[in-house]
Motif scaffolding. Structure first.
Motif, short mmCIF file in Angstrom:
data_model
loop_
_atom_site.label_atom_id
_atom_site.label_comp_id
_atom_site.label_asym_id
_atom_site.label_seq_id
_atom_site.Cartn_x
_atom_site.Cartn_y
_atom_site.Cartn_z
N ARG A 122 41.40 2.64 18.16
CA ARG A 122 41.77 3.82 18.95
C ARG A 122 41.11 5.10 18.44
O ARG A 122 41.14 6.13 19.10
CB ARG A 122 43.29 4.02 18.91
N HIS A 123 40.53 5.02 17.24
CA HIS A 123 40.10 6.24 16.55
C HIS A 123 38.59 6.25 16.33
O HIS A 123 38.05 5.44 15.58
CB HIS A 123 40.82 6.36 15.22
N ARG A 124 37.90 7.21 16.96
CA ARG A 124 36.45 7.29 16.84
C ARG A 124 35.99 7.66 15.44
O ARG A 124 34.91 7.28 15.00
CB ARG A 124 35.91 8.32 17.84
N ASP A 125 36.81 8.44 14.73
CA ASP A 125 36.38 8.94 13.42
C ASP A 125 36.98 8.15 12.26
O ASP A 125 37.19 8.68 11.17
CB ASP A 125 36.74 10.43 13.30
N VAL A 126 37.24 6.87 12.50
CA VAL A 126 37.64 5.96 11.42
C VAL A 126 36.40 5.21 10.93
O VAL A 126 35.57 4.76 11.73
CB VAL A 126 38.70 4.96 11.91
N PHE A 127 36.30 5.09 9.60
CA PHE A 127 35.20 4.36 8.97
C PHE A 127 35.83 3.25 8.12
O PHE A 127 36.53 3.52 7.14
CB PHE A 127 34.37 5.29 8.09
N LEU A 128 35.58 2.00 8.51
CA LEU A 128 36.12 0.85 7.78
C LEU A 128 35.04 0.26 6.89
O LEU A 128 33.98 -0.16 7.38
CB LEU A 128 36.62 -0.20 8.76
N PHE A 129 35.31 0.21 5.59
CA PHE A 129 34.38 -0.37 4.62
C PHE A 129 34.94 -1.70 4.14
O PHE A 129 36.06 -1.76 3.60
CB PHE A 129 34.21 0.57 3.43
N SER A 130 34.19 -2.78 4.32
CA SER A 130 34.67 -4.11 3.92
C SER A 130 33.64 -4.82 3.06
O SER A 130 32.43 -4.64 3.20
CB SER A 130 35.00 -4.96 5.16
N GLY A 131 34.15 -5.67 2.15
CA GLY A 131 33.30 -6.45 1.26
C GLY A 131 33.39 -7.93 1.55
O GLY A 131 33.27 -8.38 2.68
N HIS A 132 33.58 -8.73 0.50
CA HIS A 132 33.88 -10.17 0.57
C HIS A 132 32.68 -11.05 0.88
O HIS A 132 32.49 -12.09 0.26
CB HIS A 132 34.99 -10.42 1.58
N THR A 133 31.85 -10.67 1.85
CA THR A 133 30.75 -11.55 2.26
C THR A 133 29.59 -11.54 1.27
O THR A 133 28.85 -12.50 1.20
CB THR A 133 30.20 -11.14 3.64
N HIS A 134 29.39 -10.42 0.57
CA HIS A 134 28.23 -10.24 -0.32
C HIS A 134 26.93 -10.20 0.46
O HIS A 134 25.85 -10.35 -0.14
CB HIS A 134 28.12 -11.34 -1.38
N TRP A 135 26.98 -10.01 1.77
CA TRP A 135 25.73 -10.05 2.54
C TRP A 135 24.91 -8.80 2.28
O TRP A 135 25.42 -7.68 2.14
CB TRP A 135 26.02 -10.26 4.02
N ASP A 136 23.59 -9.02 2.23
CA ASP A 136 22.59 -8.02 1.85
C ASP A 136 22.65 -6.79 2.76
O ASP A 136 22.65 -6.91 3.99
CB ASP A 136 21.22 -8.69 1.95
N LEU A 137 22.66 -5.60 2.14
CA LEU A 137 22.65 -4.37 2.92
C LEU A 137 21.31 -4.12 3.61
O LEU A 137 21.20 -3.20 4.43
CB LEU A 137 22.98 -3.18 2.01
N GLY A 138 20.32 -4.93 3.32
CA GLY A 138 19.04 -4.81 4.01
C GLY A 138 19.07 -5.32 5.43
O GLY A 138 18.13 -5.08 6.22
N LEU A 139 20.14 -6.02 5.82
CA LEU A 139 20.24 -6.57 7.18
C LEU A 139 20.54 -5.48 8.20
O LEU A 139 21.16 -4.45 7.89
CB LEU A 139 21.32 -7.65 7.22
N SER A 140 20.12 -5.72 9.44
CA SER A 140 20.22 -4.67 10.46
C SER A 140 21.66 -4.34 10.84
O SER A 140 21.95 -3.21 11.26
CB SER A 140 19.47 -5.11 11.72
N ASP A 141 22.58 -5.30 10.71
CA ASP A 141 23.97 -5.05 11.10
C ASP A 141 24.85 -4.72 9.90
O ASP A 141 26.03 -5.03 9.88
CB ASP A 141 24.54 -6.22 11.89
N TRP A 142 24.30 -4.04 8.92
CA TRP A 142 25.09 -3.56 7.77
C TRP A 142 26.07 -2.49 8.22
O TRP A 142 27.13 -2.33 7.64
CB TRP A 142 24.16 -3.02 6.69
N TYR A 143 25.71 -1.74 9.27
CA TYR A 143 26.57 -0.73 9.88
C TYR A 143 26.65 -1.01 11.38
O TYR A 143 25.61 -1.24 12.02
CB TYR A 143 26.03 0.69 9.65
N VAL A 144 27.87 -0.97 11.94
CA VAL A 144 28.04 -1.15 13.37
C VAL A 144 29.15 -0.23 13.89
O VAL A 144 29.97 0.27 13.12
CB VAL A 144 28.41 -2.61 13.76
N ARG A 145 29.14 -0.03 15.21
CA ARG A 145 30.28 0.55 15.90
C ARG A 145 31.01 -0.59 16.59
O ARG A 145 30.42 -1.33 17.36
CB ARG A 145 29.84 1.57 16.96
N ARG A 146 32.28 -0.76 16.32
CA ARG A 146 33.08 -1.84 16.91
C ARG A 146 33.95 -1.26 18.02
O ARG A 146 34.78 -0.38 17.77
CB ARG A 146 33.95 -2.50 15.84
N VAL A 147 33.73 -1.72 19.23
CA VAL A 147 34.52 -1.31 20.38
C VAL A 147 35.61 -2.35 20.63
O VAL A 147 35.31 -3.54 20.72
CB VAL A 147 33.64 -1.16 21.64
#
Length: 338
Positions: free
Chosen positions: A239-264
């Protein structure tokens, strides 16, 4: 580290970093000082790699000396023993120490029951006399609080940490690391997001497990069912446009294109979605192996994030602590600009 094969999915849409609300760039440049509210850092998945943890702390002090805090998105320890927490604290005390630290609990904080003693793996006799309550008490003592979920402030920006309130293996023999959130935690999260939305503040949410169909790796069956109440959590955050969710666990490389997304999230009336960011990992990196599983990233892996909050935008930069180089940046305009 365990890699689970779990089934399930949550409906929704996402926009990769670089499109719509955010612009992703190949390398970060220093933001202008005008309108800067605060800057902080995010890491995850230390898991006993204390050398790389210390290296990350040194790099953060060098590259972001004004940092108002460090968020650690879970897997603080390899197993959750008190002496492992003490080792993490020792590295912190040796410095350079962050001004504030926001700790989120991870699944590795619940792995003591797999061992009959620190040197003897004994999964067949789980839980080896370890109680669920003792695991939470160890985390609480270390984090200096009495609940899994908590709110702190990094330079005036609210930071909310979330986490499981049950280690599900104690409650259902068919489950292991799945996240269970109480009604009290859900209500607290909803109340705090509404409170800060009324004050036109962006909110940083730190959690260990990733939500399905968000950042790197989360469309794989390995991570689709980490949350037992994923739809409920998505419905609150979405519901909130200005929320930023930071999650770990996967250890997936930040070099990947989907390191940051907008989730609708359908049904939330927020067609712009909210921001979701992969935190990388301090200990070991992974990428897709092309067969529904994962491959280890070769070489020295040690990654994290720097976050700059301005009055009109948030700038998130991915950092390679191993090489001391910037990887990429996402600039996200704020809907509620102060």
């Amino acid at each position: 580290m365990e890699r689970r094969s779990l089934l399930g999915a949550t409906a929704g849409a996402l926009v990769l970093g670089g499109l719509a609300q955010g612009t992703a760039e190949a390398a970060p440049a220093a933001g202008d000082g005008g309108g800067l509210v605060t800057t902080f850092n995010v890491i995850s998945d230390i898991q006993g790699d204390l050398g790389d943890f210390a290296q990350a702390l040194r790099d953060i002090r060098s590259t972001n000396p004004r940092s108002s805090g460090l968020a650690v998105a879970g897997d603080i320890t390899p197993r959750g023993y008190d002496f492992e927490y003490a080792e993490v604290q020792k590295v912190l005390d040796q410095g350079p120490k962050p001004r504030e630290v926001a700790w989120a609990i991870g699944n590795h904080e619940f792995y003591v029951p797999k061992w009959s003693d620190p040197n003897t793996l004994a999964q067949s006799t789980w839980p080896n006399g370890t109680t669920e309550d003792s695991l939470f008490r160890s985390f609480y003592r270390f984090a200096r609080r009495s609940a899994v979920y908590a709110e702190t402030s990094f330079g005036g920006v609210p930071v909310l940490t979330l986490g499981t309130e049950r280690y599900m293996r104690y409650h259902d023999s068919s489950l292991w690391d799945e996240v269970w959130i109480s009604e009290a935690q859900f209500q607290w999260l909803e109340d705090r997001l509404q409170y800060w939305a009324r004050r036109r503040k962006p909110v940083m949410v730190i959690t260990h497990h990733p939500l399905p169909n968000t950042v790197s790796g989360t469309r794989s069956k390995i991570y689709l069912s980490d949350y037992l109440q994923a739809d409920r959590l998505l419905g609150i955050l979405g519901r909130h446009r200005d929320v930023f969710l930071f999650s770990g666990h996967t250890h997936w490389d930040l070099g990947l294109s989907d390191w940051y997304v907008r989730r609708v999230v359908p049904g939330t009336a927020n067609l712009d979605g909210f921001s979701v960011v992969n935190t990388g990992a301090v200990q070991t990196g992974f990428v897709d192996n092309g067969q529904g599983g994962e491959s280890t990233v070769p070489g020295h892996f040690n990654q994290g994030l720097q976050v700059e909050v301005y009055r009109d935008r948030v700038v998130i930069s991915a950092r390679d602590y191993a090489t001391g180089t910037w990887m990429k940046r996402a600039t996200v305009p704020l809907a509620n600009r102060s």
